[in-house]
Design a protein around this motif. Structure first.
Motif, PDB file in Angstrom:
ATOM      1  N   CYS A 143      -4.438  -2.179   3.917  1.00 44.51           N
ATOM      2  CA  CYS A 143      -5.216  -3.314   3.405  1.00 44.51           C
ATOM      3  C   CYS A 143      -5.173  -4.397   4.467  1.00 44.51           C
ATOM      4  O   CYS A 143      -4.107  -4.783   4.926  1.00 44.51           O
ATOM      5  CB  CYS A 143      -4.622  -3.827   2.097  1.00 44.51           C
ATOM      6  SG  CYS A 143      -5.402  -5.338   1.500  1.00 44.51           S
TER       7      CYS A 143
ATOM      8  N   CYS B 134      -6.033  -0.920  -1.769  1.00 45.66           N
ATOM      9  CA  CYS B 134      -5.734  -0.351  -0.457  1.00 45.66           C
ATOM     10  C   CYS B 134      -6.680   0.833  -0.198  1.00 45.66           C
ATOM     11  O   CYS B 134      -7.038   1.570  -1.117  1.00 45.66           O
ATOM     12  CB  CYS B 134      -4.285   0.123  -0.394  1.00 45.66           C
ATOM     13  SG  CYS B 134      -3.078  -1.231  -0.514  1.00 45.66           S
TER      14      CYS B 134
ATOM     15  N   CYS C 164       0.832  -1.198   0.000  1.00 46.49           N
ATOM     16  CA  CYS C 164       0.000   0.000   0.000  1.00 46.49           C
ATOM     17  C   CYS C 164       0.872   1.256   0.000  1.00 46.49           C
ATOM     18  O   CYS C 164       1.945   1.290   0.607  1.00 46.49           O
ATOM     19  CB  CYS C 164      -0.906   0.020   1.228  1.00 46.49           C
ATOM     20  SG  CYS C 164      -2.144  -1.300   1.251  1.00 46.49           S
TER      21      CYS C 164
ATOM     22  N   CYS D 180      -2.665  -7.867  -1.246  1.00 49.12           N
ATOM     23  CA  CYS D 180      -3.745  -6.908  -1.415  1.00 49.12           C
ATOM     24  C   CYS D 180      -3.911  -6.513  -2.868  1.00 49.12           C
ATOM     25  O   CYS D 180      -2.928  -6.359  -3.593  1.00 49.12           O
ATOM     26  CB  CYS D 180      -3.464  -5.665  -0.577  1.00 49.12           C
ATOM     27  SG  CYS D 180      -3.508  -5.995   1.198  1.00 49.12           S
TER      28      CYS D 180
ATOM     29  N   SER E 182      -6.053  -7.565   4.221  1.00 47.29           N
ATOM     30  CA  SER E 182      -6.145  -8.900   3.637  1.00 47.29           C
ATOM     31  C   SER E 182      -5.356  -9.888   4.484  1.00 47.29           C
ATOM     32  O   SER E 182      -4.193  -9.673   4.808  1.00 47.29           O
ATOM     33  CB  SER E 182      -5.590  -8.895   2.208  1.00 47.29           C
ATOM     34  OG  SER E 182      -5.536 -10.197   1.693  1.00 47.29           O
TER      35      SER E 182
END
Length: 314
Positions: free
Chosen positions: A131, A141, A125, A138, A133
């Motif tokens: 993010c 973001c 990101c 990810c 995840s």
């Protein structure tokens, strides 16, 4: 005696030259791509079957350029294109995997580790985004919460949003009075709006030509004959946003790779893949999705294209 020693030494060097040429690998360069032909004593990375023959697998970072045959016992491998393709394990593939892109529009990603012939690109990101995840891979973001009104309790990280401080519940007498007055004003205005709408509603019921329903449900139709016109109305920017909302980031990378620099073809191919994902109701879902994204003008144009005035509705 000296001549005999010189002859023996020369003969020995000649034997070593031919032995080395027969045993060791020959490296060549063809059109800027390194290729390898190897006289194998054994397959270090295992074998695969091709047309009834066991061929040696290519090493990680390479792909098969030529399979082995009955007459040529050694196949030929070439390196994956650095920065755009890779193979992370020994394989028998004739093509390399496409590297993940960190440049998807509105995904807020940046490159953390570059793509090499041996491994895929790793994204992270951008600063001020996160993010959550669980897998750590990810695709999108989100902006971090700034906690403007309360202040930050725990800062935002690459994998979690910021946690804000709790708002103070203590209110002064003046603040309470202000809130009460604000609520009363809001209620008064709301009642006035409701009353006005009722009066207008009664007037409309008495009109000679009452309006029809605002949102008639539509029957699914085949979009394929109109895919070029529909894609032109949507445009690549909005189509890519629809794809990202459906977790189609890999499909976005694929269509951009298949048609470099051609945004019209990107839009058409991504729309076609989205239609396959949605199934029979794709036409109805597309109009609903555009309205949710507040692209009502595009939704109206597509509805007019797919549903003429005499089109059936339910």
């Amino acid at each position: 005696m000296g001549s005999s020693r010189k002859f023996s030494a020369g003969l020995l060097l000649l034997c070593v030259f031919f032995f080395t040429k027969a045993v060791f690998a020959e490296s060549t360069q063809l059109n800027g791509t390194h290729t390898f032909r190897v006289k194998r004593q054994g397959c270090q990375d295992g074998t695969y079957e091709h047309e009834g023959i066991n061929c040696c697998k290519c090493a990680a970072g390479q792909r098969v350029a030529e399979h082995c045959t009955k007459t040529v016992s050694d196949g030929r491998c070439v390196f994956c294109e650095n920065g755009s393709t890779y193979n992370s394990e020994p394989n028998s593939k004739v093509s390399c995997e496409i590297c993940t892109s960190c440049d998807q529009e509105n995904a807020n990603l940046e490159e953390e580790e570059p793509c090499t012939p041996l491994k895929d690109r790793k994204c992270r990101c951008k600063e001020g985004h996160y993010c959550n995840s669980a897998e750590g891979s990810c695709k999108i973001c989100h902006p971090c919460n700034r906690c403007s009104s309360t202040g930050v309790k725990e800062p935002c990280t690459l994998t979690s949003d910021a946690i804000c401080k709790e708002e103070s519940t203590g209110l002064s007498g003046g603040a309470v009075a202000g809130i009460v007055i604000t609520v009363l004003v809001f209620v008064t205005v709301a009642l006035g709006v409701v009353f006005r709408k009722k009066i207008l509603g009664f007037w409309k019921r008495d009109a000679s030509n009452p309006p029809g329903p605002v949102n008639d449900p539509l029957l699914p139709v085949d979009m394929e004959p109109h895919i070029v016109e529909v894609a032109e109305i949507i445009g690549w920017k909005v189509m890519s946003q629809i794809g990202l909302s459906c977790k189609m980031a890999n499909a976005i990378d694929s269509v951009r790779h298949n048609h470099p620099g051609d945004s019209d073809m990107w839009t058409q191919e991504l729309l076609r893949r989205w239609m396959e994902l949605q199934g029979r109701a794709a036409s109805v879902e597309l109009i609903k999705t555009l309205r949710k994204m507040r692209h009502n003008n595009k939704a109206d144009q597509i509805k007019e294209k797919l549903y003429p005035i005499d089109s059936p509705t339910v």
